[in-house]
Design a protein around this motif. Structure first.
Motif, PDB file in Angstrom:
ATOM      1  N   HIS A 147       0.712  -1.268  -0.059  1.00 27.59           N
ATOM      2  CA  HIS A 147       0.034   0.069  -0.069  1.00 27.59           C
ATOM      3  C   HIS A 147       1.031   1.175   0.035  1.00 27.59           C
ATOM      4  O   HIS A 147       0.537   2.142  -0.878  1.00 27.59           O
ATOM      5  CB  HIS A 147      -0.888  -0.092   1.064  1.00 27.59           C
ATOM      6  N   ASP A 148       1.976   1.285   0.911  1.00 29.11           N
ATOM      7  CA  ASP A 148       2.644   2.332   1.096  1.00 29.11           C
ATOM      8  C   ASP A 148       3.365   2.655  -0.363  1.00 29.11           C
ATOM      9  O   ASP A 148       3.659   4.075  -0.549  1.00 29.11           O
ATOM     10  CB  ASP A 148       3.751   2.321   2.180  1.00 29.11           C
ATOM     11  N   GLU A 149       3.977   1.656  -1.022  1.00 28.50           N
ATOM     12  CA  GLU A 149       4.727   2.045  -2.150  1.00 28.50           C
ATOM     13  C   GLU A 149       3.662   2.579  -3.232  1.00 28.50           C
ATOM     14  O   GLU A 149       4.104   3.213  -4.269  1.00 28.50           O
ATOM     15  CB  GLU A 149       5.357   0.722  -2.669  1.00 28.50           C
ATOM     16  N   VAL A 150       2.678   1.941  -3.394  1.00 24.03           N
ATOM     17  CA  VAL A 150       1.542   2.330  -4.321  1.00 24.03           C
ATOM     18  C   VAL A 150       1.405   3.780  -4.245  1.00 24.03           C
ATOM     19  O   VAL A 150       1.293   4.495  -5.157  1.00 24.03           O
ATOM     20  CB  VAL A 150       0.298   1.307  -4.359  1.00 24.03           C
ATOM     21  N   LEU A 151       0.920   3.959  -2.882  1.00 25.53           N
ATOM     22  CA  LEU A 151       0.509   5.402  -2.729  1.00 25.53           C
ATOM     23  C   LEU A 151       1.444   6.334  -2.619  1.00 25.53           C
ATOM     24  O   LEU A 151       1.459   7.670  -3.253  1.00 25.53           O
ATOM     25  CB  LEU A 151      -0.130   5.606  -1.088  1.00 25.53           C
ATOM     26  N   ALA A 152       2.743   6.028  -2.476  1.00 26.65           N
ATOM     27  CA  ALA A 152       3.900   6.947  -2.736  1.00 26.65           C
ATOM     28  C   ALA A 152       3.912   7.534  -4.017  1.00 26.65           C
ATOM     29  O   ALA A 152       4.241   8.588  -4.256  1.00 26.65           O
ATOM     30  CB  ALA A 152       5.283   6.154  -2.198  1.00 26.65           C
TER      31      ALA A 152
ATOM     32  N   VAL B  99       8.559   7.107  -0.287  1.00 28.47           N
ATOM     33  CA  VAL B  99       8.505   8.420  -1.136  1.00 28.47           C
ATOM     34  C   VAL B  99       9.863   8.392  -1.663  1.00 28.47           C
ATOM     35  O   VAL B  99       9.905   9.006  -2.565  1.00 28.47           O
ATOM     36  CB  VAL B  99       8.005   9.410  -0.098  1.00 28.47           C
ATOM     37  N   LEU B 100      10.918   8.357  -0.705  1.00 26.91           N
ATOM     38  CA  LEU B 100      12.228   8.605  -1.409  1.00 26.91           C
ATOM     39  C   LEU B 100      12.386   7.994  -2.465  1.00 26.91           C
ATOM     40  O   LEU B 100      13.067   8.320  -3.468  1.00 26.91           O
ATOM     41  CB  LEU B 100      13.313   8.177  -0.177  1.00 26.91           C
ATOM     42  N   HIS B 101      12.230   6.506  -2.451  1.00 24.08           N
ATOM     43  CA  HIS B 101      12.329   5.843  -3.695  1.00 24.08           C
ATOM     44  C   HIS B 101      11.721   6.229  -4.890  1.00 24.08           C
ATOM     45  O   HIS B 101      12.291   6.414  -5.998  1.00 24.08           O
ATOM     46  CB  HIS B 101      11.775   4.427  -3.277  1.00 24.08           C
ATOM     47  N   THR B 102      10.405   6.698  -4.756  1.00 27.58           N
ATOM     48  CA  THR B 102       9.956   7.174  -5.930  1.00 27.58           C
ATOM     49  C   THR B 102      10.401   8.523  -6.468  1.00 27.58           C
ATOM     50  O   THR B 102      10.349   8.928  -7.592  1.00 27.58           O
ATOM     51  CB  THR B 102       8.312   7.421  -5.845  1.00 27.58           C
ATOM     52  N   ILE B 103      10.646   9.378  -5.486  1.00 28.15           N
ATOM     53  CA  ILE B 103      11.280  10.613  -5.849  1.00 28.15           C
ATOM     54  C   ILE B 103      12.508  10.482  -6.746  1.00 28.15           C
ATOM     55  O   ILE B 103      12.717  11.050  -7.851  1.00 28.15           O
ATOM     56  CB  ILE B 103      11.654  11.713  -4.576  1.00 28.15           C
ATOM     57  N   ASP B 104      13.412   9.357  -6.154  1.00 23.71           N
ATOM     58  CA  ASP B 104      14.486   8.985  -7.043  1.00 23.71           C
ATOM     59  C   ASP B 104      14.482   8.722  -8.181  1.00 23.71           C
ATOM     60  O   ASP B 104      15.053   8.980  -9.286  1.00 23.71           O
ATOM     61  CB  ASP B 104      15.459   7.883  -6.279  1.00 23.71           C
ATOM     62  N   ARG B 105      13.275   7.755  -8.530  1.00 23.13           N
ATOM     63  CA  ARG B 105      13.068   7.398  -9.750  1.00 23.13           C
ATOM     64  C   ARG B 105      12.483   8.703 -10.719  1.00 23.13           C
ATOM     65  O   ARG B 105      13.050   8.595 -11.940  1.00 23.13           O
ATOM     66  CB  ARG B 105      11.792   6.493  -9.906  1.00 23.13           C
TER      67      ARG B 105
ATOM     68  N   THR C  50       1.365   7.020  -6.403  1.00 21.67           N
ATOM     69  CA  THR C  50       0.234   7.386  -7.257  1.00 21.67           C
ATOM     70  C   THR C  50      -0.553   8.904  -6.417  1.00 21.67           C
ATOM     71  O   THR C  50      -0.987   9.570  -7.051  1.00 21.67           O
ATOM     72  CB  THR C  50      -0.867   6.465  -7.006  1.00 21.67           C
ATOM     73  N   SER C  51       0.004   8.919  -5.165  1.00 17.53           N
ATOM     74  CA  SER C  51      -0.646  10.049  -4.369  1.00 17.53           C
ATOM     75  C   SER C  51       0.412  11.151  -3.920  1.00 17.53           C
ATOM     76  O   SER C  51       0.410  12.211  -4.006  1.00 17.53           O
ATOM     77  CB  SER C  51      -1.627   9.652  -3.283  1.00 17.53           C
ATOM     78  N   HIS C  52       1.307  10.307  -3.141  1.00 15.77           N
ATOM     79  CA  HIS C  52       2.353  11.298  -2.528  1.00 15.77           C
ATOM     80  C   HIS C  52       3.255  12.190  -3.398  1.00 15.77           C
ATOM     81  O   HIS C  52       3.461  13.209  -3.169  1.00 15.77           O
ATOM     82  CB  HIS C  52       3.093  10.427  -1.474  1.00 15.77           C
ATOM     83  N   LEU C  53       3.789  11.363  -4.238  1.00 14.44           N
ATOM     84  CA  LEU C  53       4.572  12.053  -5.177  1.00 14.44           C
ATOM     85  C   LEU C  53       3.777  13.090  -5.868  1.00 14.44           C
ATOM     86  O   LEU C  53       4.445  14.407  -6.075  1.00 14.44           O
ATOM     87  CB  LEU C  53       5.355  11.111  -6.205  1.00 14.44           C
ATOM     88  N   PRO C  54       2.781  12.970  -6.575  1.00 12.58           N
ATOM     89  CA  PRO C  54       2.101  14.004  -7.096  1.00 12.58           C
ATOM     90  C   PRO C  54       1.839  15.143  -6.260  1.00 12.58           C
ATOM     91  O   PRO C  54       1.947  16.459  -6.556  1.00 12.58           O
ATOM     92  CB  PRO C  54       0.662  13.354  -7.559  1.00 12.58           C
ATOM     93  N   HIS C  55       1.322  14.898  -5.118  1.00 17.42           N
ATOM     94  CA  HIS C  55       1.165  15.962  -3.959  1.00 17.42           C
ATOM     95  C   HIS C  55       2.386  16.741  -3.704  1.00 17.42           C
ATOM     96  O   HIS C  55       2.532  18.049  -3.842  1.00 17.42           O
ATOM     97  CB  HIS C  55       0.624  15.587  -2.770  1.00 17.42           C
ATOM     98  N   LEU C  56       3.687  16.091  -3.803  1.00 19.27           N
ATOM     99  CA  LEU C  56       4.758  16.749  -3.393  1.00 19.27           C
ATOM    100  C   LEU C  56       5.370  17.782  -4.837  1.00 19.27           C
ATOM    101  O   LEU C  56       5.873  18.738  -4.563  1.00 19.27           O
ATOM    102  CB  LEU C  56       6.204  15.772  -3.356  1.00 19.27           C
ATOM    103  N   ILE C  57       5.074  17.235  -5.843  1.00 18.23           N
ATOM    104  CA  ILE C  57       5.358  17.987  -7.062  1.00 18.23           C
ATOM    105  C   ILE C  57       4.464  19.232  -7.284  1.00 18.23           C
ATOM    106  O   ILE C  57       4.875  20.125  -7.615  1.00 18.23           O
ATOM    107  CB  ILE C  57       5.218  17.076  -8.476  1.00 18.23           C
ATOM    108  N   ALA C  58       3.387  18.914  -7.001  1.00 21.08           N
ATOM    109  CA  ALA C  58       2.420  20.153  -6.938  1.00 21.08           C
ATOM    110  C   ALA C  58       2.807  21.277  -6.047  1.00 21.08           C
ATOM    111  O   ALA C  58       2.690  22.388  -6.479  1.00 21.08           O
ATOM    112  CB  ALA C  58       0.790  19.759  -6.836  1.00 21.08           C
ATOM    113  N   PHE C  59       2.927  20.925  -4.838  1.00 18.59           N
ATOM    114  CA  PHE C  59       3.604  21.856  -3.701  1.00 18.59           C
ATOM    115  C   PHE C  59       4.585  22.300  -4.287  1.00 18.59           C
ATOM    116  O   PHE C  59       4.750  23.943  -4.190  1.00 18.59           O
ATOM    117  CB  PHE C  59       3.643  21.164  -2.361  1.00 18.59           C
TER     118      PHE C  59
END
Ligand code: S3P
Length: 742
Positions: free
Chosen positions: A185-190, A249-255, A192-201
């Motif tokens: 769940h945490d990987e998927v949400l990182a 989240v760090l993992h998806t930010i790196d990718r 599909t949801s967390h990364l987009p929010h980070l980028i938007a902010f």
């Protein structure tokens, strides 16, 4: 009448923000609890909860709220979980179910372990994926979760009753409940949801920090507004989410950073190809993922999307039309174009679900494909060894041709792959390709009974074989020839009866020689394909519905333009002519190595015949509609030697016999065919197409001469081979309505 027991006696909701408040409201509205008690550290929100009727009563403390509760819902910010748990622990009922609504799940599980010393079996972590930029109890809305997903992440040893009750609660709120492991769940949400929010902010912050910011916001286009909508979300909540889901989240930010760097370099280096490749792939992926998630055919079909045809008697059939492009050639044009060196342009491409799934599969393997746009597709070939490993399983929807041809191609790649399809494709036999491919050295796993999914191991050297096909199948032949392009030595296939030879012809068009001798086609491995342009003619299999419609409806006179007339495909014309049909072929020409012609069909009384067995493979897809022709012919029609029809998108012999029986027409089913006595009255009725496009369209044609309305169920898959069928049929005089259209 007995009164249904509510699911829970006393539900304690700790935290009355948007989610906690909305759940409380939904619990009360749906009468899921005797009593909903709320607690919030913000006294004013708590009082408002009672005033607005969101909760039954307000507790003075979290501990007081949970005492006596059989369900405790933690709806507090994720950072507060530990302190709340500490506070409520002494007051908790031993068997109380505990759930939460937080956006990260491993963190919640760790918090429970830290405070309670272990993870009780009655803890069912949850995450409703609903919300808005609004917050606070005033925004509480009992409908917030309707049609939204709720992910539950129970541990392996979670109590089944507790899981059942939490699931039932969310379902009663009209949510779709899914379960998965907390880490997943945490990987998927990182991503599909967390990364987009980070980028938007971050994006809004970057632009707002610019001297020109007023101008930027003044002129901000809709795209900017849409893209940054989520930057209006609650900063505290998001700070906590990022800190609690740190690793994923760090993992998806790196990718993402890597991919962004790649785009930066492409722009800096004027590398338009890379930009085009990434953008095209992204655009297509956006469409594709939603289809994949619904687990159904590529474009239109999902369980909530039922298409029904209502067809009334009508006629005559009159007009001058061109039906969509040939399905077999459309698949092959993409496959060979992708493997060729250079750019292949295709016109007349069939924009149906099956061939679109093939386009997507190559995009998944890194090929840039532009379009389709009004049948025009431009493929940037990557060469024989240029495909890249797809990130996940390749989804082929309803397409047997796709799966069989891909199996040959993928058996020869350096990467592993998995081929999956929809419910119908998952039932179809794949040993017919897996067995000979294994004989060439491929390593392929199938599900039980040789069914999909196919798991194909990469980096297996292939050796050419000679294969005597036990069934006349163009798909098996093509699969082996494609594998043969990569095999050591010569791969040759002998067929028991002629089958469609589009693969052989198109390979020649791409400059790859195919040795052909009587019933055998061979290729020598190790060559290359050179891009070429392809004009896909109209599909004779789609034209067939109109050939029969024009033949059975008195007064008809219809012209079909630019139809593919490959001699391995014209069985339907041979058979209809034997039955007495009036079919004139004109303007015969060759286009890109394939014969093409215009066909005029006029009404003529038909008579029953014994269908010559040699025509069976040449009309293999046209039998459903030929059975309709037989029904309106005078005398008996017998088909034998066609057991292959039983393993198509449906068992086409049985499905047609059942459909005909439903409209009052008796037939005799035999193992390898059917006997139909023509001249029986066809009534109206309800027919099940079994999700088979050709069965659905055949009964639409039958309605022309029926005595009442035929309702045909499960027709969404008509879009696999004939998008726009209903409109074209209406245009030439048929009386069909489609309900539940895309
Ligand atoms: C096809 C071959 C035929 C046909 C199918 C398309 C092809 O299948 O029924 O619709 O494009 O090669 P088989 O090869 O299984 O007969």
């Amino acid at each position: 009448m007995p009164v249904a027991q509510p699911l829970f006696q006393r539900v304690a909701i700790i935290g009355l923000g948007l989610i906690g408040g909305s759940l409380a409201a939904a619990l009360r509205e749906n009468k899921l609890a005797e009593e909903v008690v709320g607690f919030d550290t913000r006294a004013d929100e708590l009082a408002l909860g009672v005033e607005l009727g969101v909760i039954d009563s307000a507790a003075e403390s979290a501990a007081q709220a949970v005492s006596g509760a059989d369900l405790v819902v933690l709806a507090v910010p994720v950072k507060a979980t530990q302190s709340v748990l500490r506070e409520i622990q002494p007051a908790l009922n031993g068997d109380a179910i505990i759930t939460d609504v937080g956006s990260t799940k491993s963190g919640f599980v760790n918090d429970v372990r830290a405070v309670l010393g272990h993870l009780p079996a009655t803890v069912i972590p949850g995450h409703p994926i609903a919300g808005s930029e609004k917050s606070g109890i005033r925004a509480a809305n009992s409908q917030l979760f309707a049609k939204h997903k709720v992910i539950l992440t129970p541990a392996d040893d979670a109590c089944p009753q507790a899981l059942g009750k939490v699931t039932a609660m969310w379902r009663a709120c009209d949510a779709n409940v899914l379960t998965m492991a907390a880490e997943h769940h945490d990987e998927v949400l990182a991503a599909t949801s967390h990364l987009p929010h980070l980028i938007a902010f971050s994006l809004v912050d970057t632009l707002a920090g610019d001297d020109q910011n007023m101008d930027i916001f003044r002129y901000a286009a809709g795209g900017f507004r849409d893209f940054t909508r989520i930057a209006a979300s609650d900063p505290v909540m998001w700070r906590d989410i990022f800190l609690s889901n740190r690793d994923a989240v760090l993992h998806t930010i790196d990718r993402f950073t890597q991919d962004l760097d790649q785009l930066r370099s492409a722009i800096a280096g004027q590398d338009g190809d890379t930009l085009l490749r990434v953008f095209t792939r992204a655009r297509a992926a956006r469409e594709h993922f939603s289809k994949m998630l619904s687990g159904q055919a590529y474009v239109t079909n999902n369980t909530e999307h039922q298409v029904t045809f209502r067809a009334q008697p009508a006629g005559p059939i009159v007009g001058d039309i061109r039906v969509p492009g040939d399905k077999s050639m459309s698949h092959r044009s993409i496959m060979l174009g992708a493997l060729a060196e250079g750019i292949t342009e295709v016109s007349g491409f069939l924009e149906g679900e099956d061939s679109l799934a093939t386009v997507q599969a190559f995009r998944d393997m890194g090929v840039t494909i532009e379009g389709p746009n009004n049948g025009f597709v431009r493929i940037h070939g990557v060469g024989m060894n240029g495909l890249q490993a797809p990130r996940g399983p390749i989804y082929l929807g309803n397409s047997g041709t796709g799966m069989r041809l891909f199996s040959g191609l993928l058996a020869a790649q350096t990467f592993d792959s998995e081929l999956v399809g929809d419910a119908s494709l998952t039932k179809r036999p794949m040993s017919r390709v897996a067995d000979p491919l294994r004989a060439m050295g491929a390593v392929i796993d199938t599900a039980e009974g040789g069914r999909p999914p196919l798991k194909i191991r990469g980096s297996q050297p292939l050796t050419g074989i000679h294969y005597d096909m036990p069934v006349a199948s163009a798909q098996v032949k093509s699969c082996l020839l494609l594998a043969g392009l990569y095999a050591e030595g010569i791969t040759s296939v002998t067929e028991p009866a002629p089958t469609r030879d589009h693969t052989e012809r198109m390979l020649e068009g791409f400059g790859y020689h195919v040795y052909r001798n009587d019933a055998t086609s061979s290729v020598s491995g190790g060559g290359k394909l050179l891009a070429c342009n392809i004009d896909v003619p109209a599909d004779i299999s789609s034209a067939a519905f109109f050939l029969v419609a024009g033949s059975i409806a008195p007064g008809s006179d219809l012209t079909l333009r630019h139809v593919g007339m490959n001699p391995t495909r014209v069985g339907v014309i041979n058979i209809l002519r034997l039955m007495g049909a009036s079919i004139d072929v004109s303007n015969e020409r060759a286009i890109g190595g394939e014969p093409v012609a215009d066909i005029r069909v006029r009404y003529a009384p038909l008579k029953g015949i014994d269908i010559p067995e040699r025509d069976v493979p040449l009309a293999i897809d046209e039998f459903p509609v030929l059975f309709i022709a037989a029904t309106f012919a005078e005398g008996r029609t017998t088909l034998r030697g066609a057991e292959e029809l039983r393993v198509k998108e449906s068992d086409r012999i049985q499905a047609m016999a059942d459909g005909l029986a439903a409209v009052g027409v008796k037939t005799t089913v035999i193992p390898d065919g059917i006997i139909i006595d023509g001249g029986q009255a066809m009534t109206g009725g309800i027919v099940n197409s079994h999700g088979d496009h050709r069965i659905a369209m055949s009964f639409a044609v039958a309605s022309l001469r029926a005595q009442g309305e035929i309702v045909i169920n499960d027709c969404a898959n008509v879009a696999t081979s004939f998008p726009g069928f209903v409109e074209l049929a209406q245009q030439v005089g048929m009386n069909i309505q489609s309900q539940g259209d895309v």
